[in-house]
Design a protein around this motif. Structure first.
Motif, PDB file in Angstrom:
ATOM      1  N   VAL A 172       0.843  -1.190   0.000  1.00 32.03           N
ATOM      2  CA  VAL A 172       0.000   0.000   0.000  1.00 32.03           C
ATOM      3  C   VAL A 172       0.881   1.244   0.000  1.00 32.03           C
ATOM      4  O   VAL A 172       1.884   1.296   0.711  1.00 32.03           O
ATOM      5  N   ALA A 173       0.516   2.223  -0.819  1.00 26.36           N
ATOM      6  CA  ALA A 173       1.176   3.532  -0.757  1.00 26.36           C
ATOM      7  C   ALA A 173       0.193   4.521  -0.142  1.00 26.36           C
ATOM      8  O   ALA A 173      -0.950   4.639  -0.615  1.00 26.36           O
ATOM      9  N   LEU A 174       0.607   5.173   0.925  1.00 26.77           N
ATOM     10  CA  LEU A 174      -0.218   6.221   1.550  1.00 26.77           C
ATOM     11  C   LEU A 174       0.375   7.547   1.105  1.00 26.77           C
ATOM     12  O   LEU A 174       1.437   7.949   1.564  1.00 26.77           O
ATOM     13  N   LEU A 175      -0.306   8.201   0.163  1.00 29.92           N
ATOM     14  CA  LEU A 175       0.230   9.451  -0.395  1.00 29.92           C
ATOM     15  C   LEU A 175      -0.436  10.629   0.299  1.00 29.92           C
ATOM     16  O   LEU A 175      -1.669  10.783   0.224  1.00 29.92           O
ATOM     17  N   ARG A 176       0.355  11.402   0.987  1.00 33.34           N
ATOM     18  CA  ARG A 176      -0.186  12.548   1.724  1.00 33.34           C
ATOM     19  C   ARG A 176      -0.017  13.812   0.885  1.00 33.34           C
ATOM     20  O   ARG A 176       1.083  14.361   0.786  1.00 33.34           O
ATOM     21  N   TYR A 177      -1.137  14.224   0.285  1.00 34.02           N
ATOM     22  CA  TYR A 177      -1.095  15.400  -0.589  1.00 34.02           C
ATOM     23  C   TYR A 177      -1.079  16.668   0.243  1.00 34.02           C
ATOM     24  O   TYR A 177      -1.792  16.769   1.240  1.00 34.02           O
ATOM     25  N   PHE A 178      -0.380  17.674  -0.255  1.00 36.94           N
ATOM     26  CA  PHE A 178      -0.477  19.000   0.325  1.00 36.94           C
ATOM     27  C   PHE A 178      -1.595  19.743  -0.425  1.00 36.94           C
ATOM     28  O   PHE A 178      -2.701  19.238  -0.471  1.00 36.94           O
ATOM     29  N   ASN A 179      -1.376  20.874  -1.050  1.00 34.01           N
ATOM     30  CA  ASN A 179      -2.520  21.585  -1.643  1.00 34.01           C
ATOM     31  C   ASN A 179      -2.459  21.571  -3.172  1.00 34.01           C
ATOM     32  O   ASN A 179      -1.806  22.440  -3.771  1.00 34.01           O
ATOM     33  N   PRO A 180      -3.128  20.596  -3.810  1.00 34.97           N
ATOM     34  CA  PRO A 180      -3.094  20.537  -5.273  1.00 34.97           C
ATOM     35  C   PRO A 180      -3.934  21.652  -5.903  1.00 34.97           C
ATOM     36  O   PRO A 180      -5.056  21.919  -5.471  1.00 34.97           O
ATOM     37  N   ILE A 181      -3.376  22.284  -6.917  1.00 35.70           N
ATOM     38  CA  ILE A 181      -4.094  23.325  -7.672  1.00 35.70           C
ATOM     39  C   ILE A 181      -3.700  23.192  -9.142  1.00 35.70           C
ATOM     40  O   ILE A 181      -2.890  22.343  -9.507  1.00 35.70           O
ATOM     41  N   GLY A 182      -4.263  24.057  -9.996  1.00 36.95           N
ATOM     42  CA  GLY A 182      -3.907  24.027 -11.405  1.00 36.95           C
ATOM     43  C   GLY A 182      -4.770  23.040 -12.174  1.00 36.95           C
ATOM     44  O   GLY A 182      -5.739  22.482 -11.655  1.00 36.95           O
ATOM     45  N   ALA A 183      -4.422  22.854 -13.424  1.00 37.74           N
ATOM     46  CA  ALA A 183      -5.229  22.046 -14.328  1.00 37.74           C
ATOM     47  C   ALA A 183      -4.325  21.563 -15.457  1.00 37.74           C
ATOM     48  O   ALA A 183      -3.198  22.051 -15.605  1.00 37.74           O
ATOM     49  N   HIS A 184      -4.845  20.639 -16.276  1.00 38.69           N
ATOM     50  CA  HIS A 184      -4.091  20.208 -17.452  1.00 38.69           C
ATOM     51  C   HIS A 184      -3.840  21.415 -18.357  1.00 38.69           C
ATOM     52  O   HIS A 184      -4.735  22.267 -18.519  1.00 38.69           O
ATOM     53  N   SER A 185      -2.665  21.484 -18.974  1.00 37.88           N
ATOM     54  CA  SER A 185      -2.298  22.687 -19.727  1.00 37.88           C
ATOM     55  C   SER A 185      -3.183  22.913 -20.957  1.00 37.88           C
ATOM     56  O   SER A 185      -3.216  24.014 -21.508  1.00 37.88           O
ATOM     57  N   SER A 186      -3.935  21.894 -21.385  1.00 43.04           N
ATOM     58  CA  SER A 186      -4.860  22.062 -22.510  1.00 43.04           C
ATOM     59  C   SER A 186      -6.052  22.939 -22.130  1.00 43.04           C
ATOM     60  O   SER A 186      -6.766  23.431 -23.015  1.00 43.04           O
ATOM     61  N   GLY A 187      -6.320  23.072 -20.832  1.00 44.66           N
ATOM     62  CA  GLY A 187      -7.528  23.777 -20.391  1.00 44.66           C
ATOM     63  C   GLY A 187      -8.784  22.932 -20.564  1.00 44.66           C
ATOM     64  O   GLY A 187      -9.902  23.430 -20.400  1.00 44.66           O
ATOM     65  N   LEU A 188      -8.635  21.648 -20.886  1.00 47.71           N
ATOM     66  CA  LEU A 188      -9.814  20.804 -21.130  1.00 47.71           C
ATOM     67  C   LEU A 188     -10.342  20.133 -19.868  1.00 47.71           C
ATOM     68  O   LEU A 188     -11.528  19.814 -19.782  1.00 47.71           O
ATOM     69  N   ILE A 189      -9.453  19.855 -18.915  1.00 44.13           N
ATOM     70  CA  ILE A 189      -9.907  19.285 -17.639  1.00 44.13           C
ATOM     71  C   ILE A 189      -9.349  20.130 -16.499  1.00 44.13           C
ATOM     72  O   ILE A 189      -8.302  20.767 -16.632  1.00 44.13           O
ATOM     73  N   GLY A 190     -10.088  20.141 -15.391  1.00 41.29           N
ATOM     74  CA  GLY A 190      -9.661  20.941 -14.247  1.00 41.29           C
ATOM     75  C   GLY A 190     -10.592  20.706 -13.073  1.00 41.29           C
ATOM     76  O   GLY A 190     -11.431  19.796 -13.108  1.00 41.29           O
ATOM     77  N   GLU A 191     -10.444  21.529 -12.049  1.00 45.94           N
ATOM     78  CA  GLU A 191     -11.276  21.368 -10.856  1.00 45.94           C
ATOM     79  C   GLU A 191     -12.620  22.035 -11.080  1.00 45.94           C
ATOM     80  O   GLU A 191     -12.682  23.177 -11.515  1.00 45.94           O
ATOM     81  N   ASP A 192     -13.701  21.317 -10.740  1.00 49.78           N
ATOM     82  CA  ASP A 192     -15.053  21.767 -11.076  1.00 49.78           C
ATOM     83  C   ASP A 192     -15.936  21.708  -9.834  1.00 49.78           C
ATOM     84  O   ASP A 192     -16.823  20.865  -9.731  1.00 49.78           O
ATOM     85  N   PRO A 193     -15.697  22.608  -8.870  1.00 47.95           N
ATOM     86  CA  PRO A 193     -16.451  22.523  -7.619  1.00 47.95           C
ATOM     87  C   PRO A 193     -17.914  22.894  -7.809  1.00 47.95           C
ATOM     88  O   PRO A 193     -18.240  23.759  -8.619  1.00 47.95           O
ATOM     89  N   GLN A 194     -18.778  22.249  -7.040  1.00 47.36           N
ATOM     90  CA  GLN A 194     -20.211  22.559  -7.074  1.00 47.36           C
ATOM     91  C   GLN A 194     -20.496  23.647  -6.048  1.00 47.36           C
ATOM     92  O   GLN A 194     -20.008  23.576  -4.924  1.00 47.36           O
ATOM     93  N   GLY A 195     -21.257  24.653  -6.418  1.00 50.10           N
ATOM     94  CA  GLY A 195     -21.624  25.699  -5.458  1.00 50.10           C
ATOM     95  C   GLY A 195     -20.450  26.609  -5.136  1.00 50.10           C
ATOM     96  O   GLY A 195     -19.540  26.795  -5.949  1.00 50.10           O
ATOM     97  N   ILE A 196     -20.477  27.171  -3.936  1.00 47.40           N
ATOM     98  CA  ILE A 196     -19.425  28.114  -3.538  1.00 47.40           C
ATOM     99  C   ILE A 196     -18.165  27.321  -3.204  1.00 47.40           C
ATOM    100  O   ILE A 196     -18.200  26.415  -2.369  1.00 47.40           O
ATOM    101  N   PRO A 197     -17.047  27.645  -3.875  1.00 45.42           N
ATOM    102  CA  PRO A 197     -15.841  26.852  -3.618  1.00 45.42           C
ATOM    103  C   PRO A 197     -15.353  27.016  -2.176  1.00 45.42           C
ATOM    104  O   PRO A 197     -15.399  28.111  -1.616  1.00 45.42           O
ATOM    105  N   ASN A 198     -14.876  25.935  -1.589  1.00 49.78           N
ATOM    106  CA  ASN A 198     -14.289  25.971  -0.247  1.00 49.78           C
ATOM    107  C   ASN A 198     -12.822  26.350  -0.318  1.00 49.78           C
ATOM    108  O   ASN A 198     -12.267  26.883   0.628  1.00 49.78           O
ATOM    109  N   ASN A 199     -12.191  25.998  -1.425  1.00 48.42           N
ATOM    110  CA  ASN A 199     -10.726  26.104  -1.503  1.00 48.42           C
ATOM    111  C   ASN A 199     -10.298  27.395  -2.192  1.00 48.42           C
ATOM    112  O   ASN A 199     -11.045  27.994  -2.961  1.00 48.42           O
ATOM    113  N   LEU A 200      -9.080  27.781  -1.906  1.00 44.33           N
ATOM    114  CA  LEU A 200      -8.601  29.095  -2.322  1.00 44.33           C
ATOM    115  C   LEU A 200      -8.559  29.284  -3.846  1.00 44.33           C
ATOM    116  O   LEU A 200      -9.118  30.264  -4.363  1.00 44.33           O
TER     117      LEU A 200
END
Ligand code: NAD
Ligand code: WQD
Length: 336
Positions: A172-200
């Motif tokens: 098992v790998a336990l990967l502890r993420y810090f704060n992921p941001i950004g998107a694929h450089s194509s602009g085709l996929i990215g973060e798509d929060p529902q409602g008011i975003p919680n994250n910065l």
């Protein structure tokens, strides 16, 4: 042999699917779409020229998992599926323990029954708890978590640690993420929060695109250089690559813990100013009271992943801003 990606339609999952496909892996994505949209698979196909197999289903549905393991020859599982909103977890703890903890247990039971015992788990820096000194190092014990979301991650880490102790065939790998941001450089996929975003970053980019009036910066009286909180932000494509690299450690039985971060902390004000500089779009902001549960500053000691996996971050802060903006400006309504 395929990789099963649970939560493969989500933010980090979809970027990891792109990388896996580009690296030549066969991919099966399992997602119940509770926080994602199937359009993401069209976008993944546009980027990579390949379409992953998609099973719409829930990690808590044992029959669905058994059928999936019967239909596909799965080599390893990368497990992203789960709920992730800290505030919501305080209001709905049972949903978080049900989905994140119980769901992970059901997934492991189905894996064991199918003889698949290689798992990469999405953990979080939050498991270091409220009192850990910075930077966070993997040798530190898990600390006191401050909300059910964080506790659910710590609980799954414990479940998986006990599981590998019980059966040396598991890795098992336990990967502890810090704060992921950004998107694929194509602009085709990215973060798509529902409602008011919680994250910065999603909040900043929604202000930039005109969906929100201004950013509230939660607290400017912390004991940091400019008074605002400090975090370790990393590009989601770097994070995705960390998952590919971590697959190699599964050849060794046991539980392997890795921080995935840049090793550098940046303040909220530095993030806002960087976005403005890189994109040329102004971000009106006001200082607001501190947000409950926020820690003043934390970042990763990211040296173990570099030493053992040959992984370190490659994307710059400017890339993170540019790619966030490309995704947001090309898709003001996300995938909808
Ligand atoms: P996300 O919500 O975009 O992706 C999670 C995906 O899992 C969604 O597509 C959702 O529909 C799916 N899902 C949820 N419950 C499910 C279930 N029971 N069965 C099947 N599918 C289910 O979130 P993300 O940001 O991509 O995060 C992925 C993982 O990484 C999560 O486990 C999260 O806790 C963890 N993580 C995220 C961050 C972050 O800042 N984004 C930081 C640390 C850890
Ligand atoms: C970053 C900084 C806020 C929004 C959370 C989870 C953590 C992990 C990642 C999953 C903080 C400030 C934010 C806003 C602001 N998730 N902020 N105005 O809190 O470090 O981590 O997401 O594992 O577990 O807790 O990330 O992006 O919410 O906040 O001033 O509108 O931005 O106070 O200092 P955080 P974030």
């Amino acid at each position: 042999m395929a990789i099963l990606v649970t939560g493969g339609a989500g933010y980090i999952g979809s970027h990891t699917v792109v990388m896996l496909l580009e690296a030549g892996y066969e991919v099966v994505a399992l997602d119940n779409l509770c926080n994602s949209h199937p359009e993401v698979f069209n976008r993944i196909e546009t980027i990579t020229g390949k379409r992953p197999a998609f099973v719409e289903g829930d990690i808590r549905d044992r029959a669905c998992l058994d059928a999936l393991f019967a239909d596909y020859t799965i080599d390893s599982v990368i497990h992203f599926a789960g709920l992730k909103a800290v505030g919501e977890s305080v209001a709905k703890p049972l949903e978080y323990y049900q989905n994140n903890v119980h769901g992970s247990v059901v997934l492991c039971e189905a894996m064991a029954a199918a003889g698949v015992k290689r798992l990469v788990f999405s953990s979080s820096a939050t498991v270091y708890g409220e009192d850990a000194p910075v930077p966070y190092v993997e040798t530190m014990p898990r600390g006191k978590t401050s909300n059910p979301y964080g506790t659910s991650k710590a609980m799954v880490e414990q479940v998986l640690t006990d599981l590998v102790l019980s059966d040396p065939q598991w890795s098992v790998a336990l990967l502890r993420y810090f704060n992921p941001i950004g998107a694929h450089s194509s602009g085709l996929i990215g973060e798509d929060p529902q409602g008011i975003p919680n994250n910065l970053m999603p909040f900043i980019s929604q202000v930039a695109v005109g969906k929100r009036e201004q950013l509230s910066i939660f607290g400017n009286d912390y004991d940091t250089a400019d008074g605002t909180c400090v975090r370790d932000y990393l590009h989601v494509m770097d994070l995705a690559e960390g998952h590919l690299k971590s697959l190699s450690c599964l050849d060794k039985p046991g539980a392997h813990i890795y921080n995935l971060g840049t090793g550098n902390g940046l303040s909220v004000l530095e993030m806002v100013n960087s976005f403005i500089t890189v994109t040329g779009v102004d971000i009106p902001y006001q200082f607001a009271p501190r947000r409950d549960g926020d820690l003043p500053a934390f970042w990763a000691d990211a040296s173990k992943a570099e030493r053992e996996l040959g992984w370190s971050t490659r994307y710059s802060l400017a890339d993170m801003m540019q790619d966030t903006w490309k995704w947001q400006s090309q898709n003001p309504e996300g995938y909808r």
